[in-house]
Design an enzyme around this catalytic site. Structure first.
Site, short mmCIF file in Angstrom:
data_model
loop_
_atom_site.label_atom_id
_atom_site.label_comp_id
_atom_site.label_asym_id
_atom_site.label_seq_id
_atom_site.Cartn_x
_atom_site.Cartn_y
_atom_site.Cartn_z
N CYS A 43 0.82 -1.21 0.00
CA CYS A 43 0.00 0.00 0.00
C CYS A 43 0.86 1.26 0.00
O CYS A 43 0.66 2.15 -0.81
CB CYS A 43 -0.93 -0.02 1.22
SG CYS A 43 -1.94 1.45 1.33
N CYS A 48 -1.62 1.66 -3.06
CA CYS A 48 -2.60 2.74 -2.88
C CYS A 48 -2.00 4.14 -2.86
O CYS A 48 -2.47 5.03 -3.56
CB CYS A 48 -3.35 2.56 -1.55
SG CYS A 48 -3.39 0.91 -0.87
N LYS A 51 -0.04 5.37 -6.00
CA LYS A 51 -1.04 5.42 -7.08
C LYS A 51 -1.91 6.66 -6.94
O LYS A 51 -2.12 7.39 -7.90
CB LYS A 51 -1.91 4.17 -7.02
CG LYS A 51 -3.06 4.22 -8.00
CD LYS A 51 -4.13 3.23 -7.66
CE LYS A 51 -4.95 3.64 -6.46
NZ LYS A 51 -5.84 2.55 -6.00
N TYR A 180 -9.33 -3.29 -11.47
CA TYR A 180 -9.23 -1.90 -11.04
C TYR A 180 -7.82 -1.33 -11.21
O TYR A 180 -7.66 -0.16 -11.54
CB TYR A 180 -9.79 -1.72 -9.61
CG TYR A 180 -8.84 -2.05 -8.47
CD1 TYR A 180 -8.07 -1.05 -7.89
CD2 TYR A 180 -8.73 -3.34 -7.97
CE1 TYR A 180 -7.22 -1.33 -6.83
CE2 TYR A 180 -7.89 -3.63 -6.92
CZ TYR A 180 -7.12 -2.63 -6.35
OH TYR A 180 -6.28 -2.91 -5.31
N GLU A 184 -7.17 1.97 -13.49
CA GLU A 184 -6.63 3.16 -12.81
C GLU A 184 -5.37 3.66 -13.54
O GLU A 184 -5.22 4.86 -13.78
CB GLU A 184 -6.31 2.84 -11.35
CG GLU A 184 -7.56 2.70 -10.50
CD GLU A 184 -7.29 2.28 -9.06
OE1 GLU A 184 -8.17 2.49 -8.21
OE2 GLU A 184 -6.20 1.73 -8.76
N HIS A 438 -26.44 21.57 -0.21
CA HIS A 438 -26.58 22.20 -1.52
C HIS A 438 -25.59 23.33 -1.69
O HIS A 438 -25.34 24.06 -0.75
CB HIS A 438 -28.02 22.73 -1.65
CG HIS A 438 -28.30 23.31 -2.99
ND1 HIS A 438 -28.43 22.55 -4.13
CD2 HIS A 438 -28.46 24.61 -3.38
CE1 HIS A 438 -28.66 23.34 -5.16
NE2 HIS A 438 -28.70 24.60 -4.73
N GLU A 443 -25.87 15.51 -2.97
CA GLU A 443 -27.26 15.77 -2.56
C GLU A 443 -28.25 14.92 -3.37
O GLU A 443 -29.34 14.62 -2.92
CB GLU A 443 -27.62 17.26 -2.66
CG GLU A 443 -27.70 17.82 -4.06
CD GLU A 443 -28.03 19.32 -4.06
OE1 GLU A 443 -29.08 19.69 -3.51
OE2 GLU A 443 -27.22 20.11 -4.60
C1 LIG Z 1 -1.18 -0.93 -7.63
C2 LIG Z 1 -2.01 -1.23 -6.41
C3 LIG Z 1 -2.95 -0.32 -6.00
C4 LIG Z 1 -3.72 -0.57 -4.87
N1 LIG Z 1 -4.64 0.35 -4.50
C5 LIG Z 1 -5.40 0.14 -3.40
C6 LIG Z 1 -6.34 1.12 -2.97
O1 LIG Z 1 -6.52 2.16 -3.60
N2 LIG Z 1 -7.05 0.86 -1.84
C7 LIG Z 1 -6.89 -0.29 -1.13
O2 LIG Z 1 -7.54 -0.45 -0.09
N3 LIG Z 1 -6.01 -1.23 -1.52
C8 LIG Z 1 -5.26 -1.05 -2.64
N4 LIG Z 1 -4.35 -1.99 -3.03
C9 LIG Z 1 -4.27 -3.26 -2.27
C10 LIG Z 1 -3.43 -3.08 -0.99
O3 LIG Z 1 -2.18 -2.56 -1.32
C11 LIG Z 1 -3.28 -4.43 -0.30
O4 LIG Z 1 -4.56 -4.98 -0.10
C12 LIG Z 1 -2.59 -4.31 1.05
O5 LIG Z 1 -1.32 -3.74 0.91
C13 LIG Z 1 -2.50 -5.69 1.70
O6 LIG Z 1 -1.77 -5.62 2.90
P1 LIG Z 1 -1.01 -6.89 3.44
O7 LIG Z 1 -0.52 -6.53 4.80
O8 LIG Z 1 -1.82 -8.09 3.29
O9 LIG Z 1 0.22 -7.09 2.44
P2 LIG Z 1 1.32 -6.09 1.93
O10 LIG Z 1 1.00 -4.69 2.19
O11 LIG Z 1 1.59 -6.50 0.53
O12 LIG Z 1 2.58 -6.44 2.84
C14 LIG Z 1 3.23 -7.66 2.77
C15 LIG Z 1 4.70 -7.42 3.10
O13 LIG Z 1 5.32 -8.67 3.32
C16 LIG Z 1 6.63 -8.63 2.80
N5 LIG Z 1 7.05 -10.02 2.61
C17 LIG Z 1 6.54 -10.94 1.75
N6 LIG Z 1 7.12 -12.14 1.95
C18 LIG Z 1 8.03 -11.97 2.96
C19 LIG Z 1 8.92 -12.85 3.62
N7 LIG Z 1 8.99 -14.15 3.31
N8 LIG Z 1 9.71 -12.36 4.60
C20 LIG Z 1 9.64 -11.04 4.95
N9 LIG Z 1 8.80 -10.16 4.35
C21 LIG Z 1 8.00 -10.63 3.38
C22 LIG Z 1 6.46 -7.84 1.52
O14 LIG Z 1 7.70 -7.29 1.10
C23 LIG Z 1 5.47 -6.77 1.96
O15 LIG Z 1 6.12 -5.62 2.44
C24 LIG Z 1 -3.55 -1.77 -4.14
C25 LIG Z 1 -2.59 -2.70 -4.56
C26 LIG Z 1 -1.84 -2.44 -5.67
C27 LIG Z 1 -0.82 -3.45 -6.12
#
Ligand SMILES: Cc1cc2nc3c(=O)[nH]c(=O)nc-3n(C[C@H](O)[C@H](O)[C@H](O)COP(=O)(O)OP(=O)(O)OC[C@H]3O[C@@H](n4cnc5c(N)ncnc54)[C@H](O)[C@@H]3O)c2cc1C
Length: 472
Positions: A43, A48, A51, A180, A184, A438, A443
């Site tokens: 994110c 997010c 973006k 999406y 976007e 308004h 609205e």
């Molecule tokens: C282009 C794009 C736009 C988006 N826009 C939106 C939006 O507008 N609104 C919205 O709500 N959501 C949006 N999302 C989705 C949102 O980013 C994810 O739903 C959210 O980040 C999920 O959080 P998470 O904690 O599950 O995983 P993540 O945020 O992906 O975090 C997982 C972390 O784990 C780390 N990792 C993975 N494997 C290992 C390992 N073995 N050891 C150590 N670290 C590891 C990764 O490096 C990462 O930092 C978007 C996603 C993308 C790709």
């Protein structure tokens, strides 16, 4: 002496992992979080936040043009992609540092390393080749973009991971996908001056969203200059001296400076060792969890995109918080995934909560639709052809609002507040009883008096299955 080095080992410092770690530490747990890339996760670093910054950048293109209708004259504005990328990098670095500081303040130890699971209580910290024993392990590794379809030359394509840091603004961009993220970026780059082609398998964008909104988004993208290739996927991508050539089904060939594949994301579990620990994964590799985010292994939980429930930041955060409350706070908490408000940040944007018309007609015996389409006030002077589209989906038997869909300026902001009303079980009569603000676009949501359609099932209606009855 405890058998464990820590109470909780969190793998992944993204939205879900960071929230879970901080809340668990707040309950007095000894917590470690490992991150293999950058603290903040998808994110903050490549989702997010960057973006939305690019969405803002792209919208200035329209604002400069619209300003003329309000009396402004400007010399031709110039756009500098490198400046935007640098400014974006500065902001996400600032946010990542805040995430780190907040973990520090909460007493969570951060390990800048990949981590892998060896057994239900043991994790390997790859950078240090060290093992750690944890009472609980939380898998919060998120998802990763897939490079599909698997066609020759797909290695030449980029994904959303790379698009934020391109060295140059592409003059011609082919985006593959219709979800999406694909739309976007099509909207962003078309406004920044790139010639965008969107190739997708289906016959419209945004499968799963309300049909009328899908049509509205498609038309708005087309109006912004996006060239659609519906029912077409790449057959191959070649690199040549002019950039890349993309062969599409139906024999089309498109030249581009970049090809972005945005056909989906998959849970990030490959090589994580979960199978060795006995954790059940589904067919796409997602960790299977119960309502409390617990896997089939007592000591291993998972939250966020890696569970493939609803892949959105607020959902991951809520699941991470609920996990910590459940395991360390003595408050078993299940997260409801119903009525999640969400937005698609095209221009105009789409804000939505609850059931689509199609879902409601499938689920209910009688569905009333209230729809409005109008030119926003700003467009009267700017001359812009944009239309705002609003749709309220109502249970015709109970008057309960089942879903609201808005395509227009600030629709994401509206969806957030509409989410409260829909979650509270608001009725259409409650919308009607609310005084309008308004002059706003919103609205219209409380002034739509006239039903545009009613659909009744045969058993209770005279119109036959799914028949639209004329309004009284
Ligand atoms: C282009 C794009 C736009 C988006 N826009 C939106 C939006 O507008 N609104 C919205 O709500 N959501 C949006 N999302 C989705 C949102 O980013 C994810 O739903 C959210 O980040 C999920 O959080 P998470 O904690 O599950 O995983 P993540 O945020 O992906 O975090 C997982 C972390 O784990 C780390 N990792 C993975 N494997 C290992 C390992 N073995 N050891 C150590 N670290 C590891 C990764 O490096 C990462 O930092 C978007 C996603 C993308 C790709």
């Amino acid at each position: 002496m405890s058998d464990f080095d820590v109470d909780l080992f969190v793998i992944g410092a993204g939205s879900g992992g960071v929230r879970a770690a901080r809340i668990a530490a707040g309950y007095g747990a000894k917590v470690v979080v490992a991150e293999e890339f950058r603290v903040g996760g998808t994110c903050v670093i490549r989702g997010c936040v960057p973006k939305k910054l690019m969405v803002y950048a792209s919208r200035f293109a329209d604002d400069f043009v619209d300003a003329a209708g309000f009396g402004w004259s400007l010399s031709p504005p110039q756009f500098d992609w490198a400046k935007l990328v640098a400014a974006k990098e500065k902001e996400i670095s600032r946010l990542s540092a805040i995430y780190r500081a907040n973990l520090d303040k909460a007493g969570v130890a951060i390990l800048d390393s990949r981590a892998e699971v060896l057994d239900p209580h043991t994790v390997r910290i790859v950078a240090e080749d060290r093992l750690m024993r944890a009472r609980y392990i939380l898998v919060a590794t998120g998802g990763a973009p897939v490079l599909e379809p698997d066609v020759p030359g797909r290695e030449h394509a980029i994904t959303s991971n790379e698009i934020f840091d391109l060295a140059e603004l592409p003059k011609r961009l082919v985006i593959v996908g219709g979800g999406y993220i694909a739309v976007e970026f099509a909207s962003i780059f078309a406004r920044l001056g790139t010639k965008v082609t969107l190739a997708l398998r289906g016959d419209n964008v945004l499968r799963g969203f309300d049909e009328d909104m899908r049509v509205g988004v498609r038309d708005a993208l087309r109006h912004a200059g996006v060239d659609f290739k519906f029912g077409m996927l790449p057959m191959g991508i070649e690199k040549n001296d002019k950039g890349f050539g993309v062969s599409l089904t139906k024999g089309e060939f498109i030249e581009a400076d970049q090809v972005m594949i945005a056909t989906g994301r998959r849970p990030h579990t490959h090589g994580l060792g979960l199978e060795k620990a006995g954790v059940a994964l589904d067919r796409v590799g997602a960790v299977e969890v119960d309502a409390f985010s617990k896997s089939n292994v007592e000591s291993i939980y998972a939250v966020g995109d890696v569970t493939n429930r609803v892949a959105l930041t607020p959902v991951a955060i809520r699941e991470g918080h609920a996990f910590a409350d459940t395991v360390f706070g003595g408050k078993p908490t299940a997260v409801s995934h119903a009525n999640i408000p969400t937005a698609v940040f095209t221009t105009p944007e789409l804000g939505t909560v609850g059931l689509t018309e199609a879902e409601a007609r499938e689920a209910c015996d009688c569905v009333d639709i209230y729809e409005a389409s109008f030119r926003p006030l700003k467009a009267t002077l700017s001359g812009r052809a944009d239309k705002t589209l609003m749709k309220i989906v109502v249970d015709g038997l109970t008057d309960r609002v089942l879903g609201v869909h808005v395509l227009g300026d600030d629709a994401g902001e509206m969806a957030q507040l509409l989410g409260i009303a829909v979650n509270l079980g608001a009725k259409k009569a409650d919308f009607d009883a609310t005084m309008a603000v308004h002059p706003t676009s919103a609205e219209e949501l409380v002034t739509m008096r006239t039903r545009t359609a009613r659909y009744q099932r045969e058993a209770i209606g005279e119109g036959g299955p799914g028949a639209a009855l004329a309004d009284p």
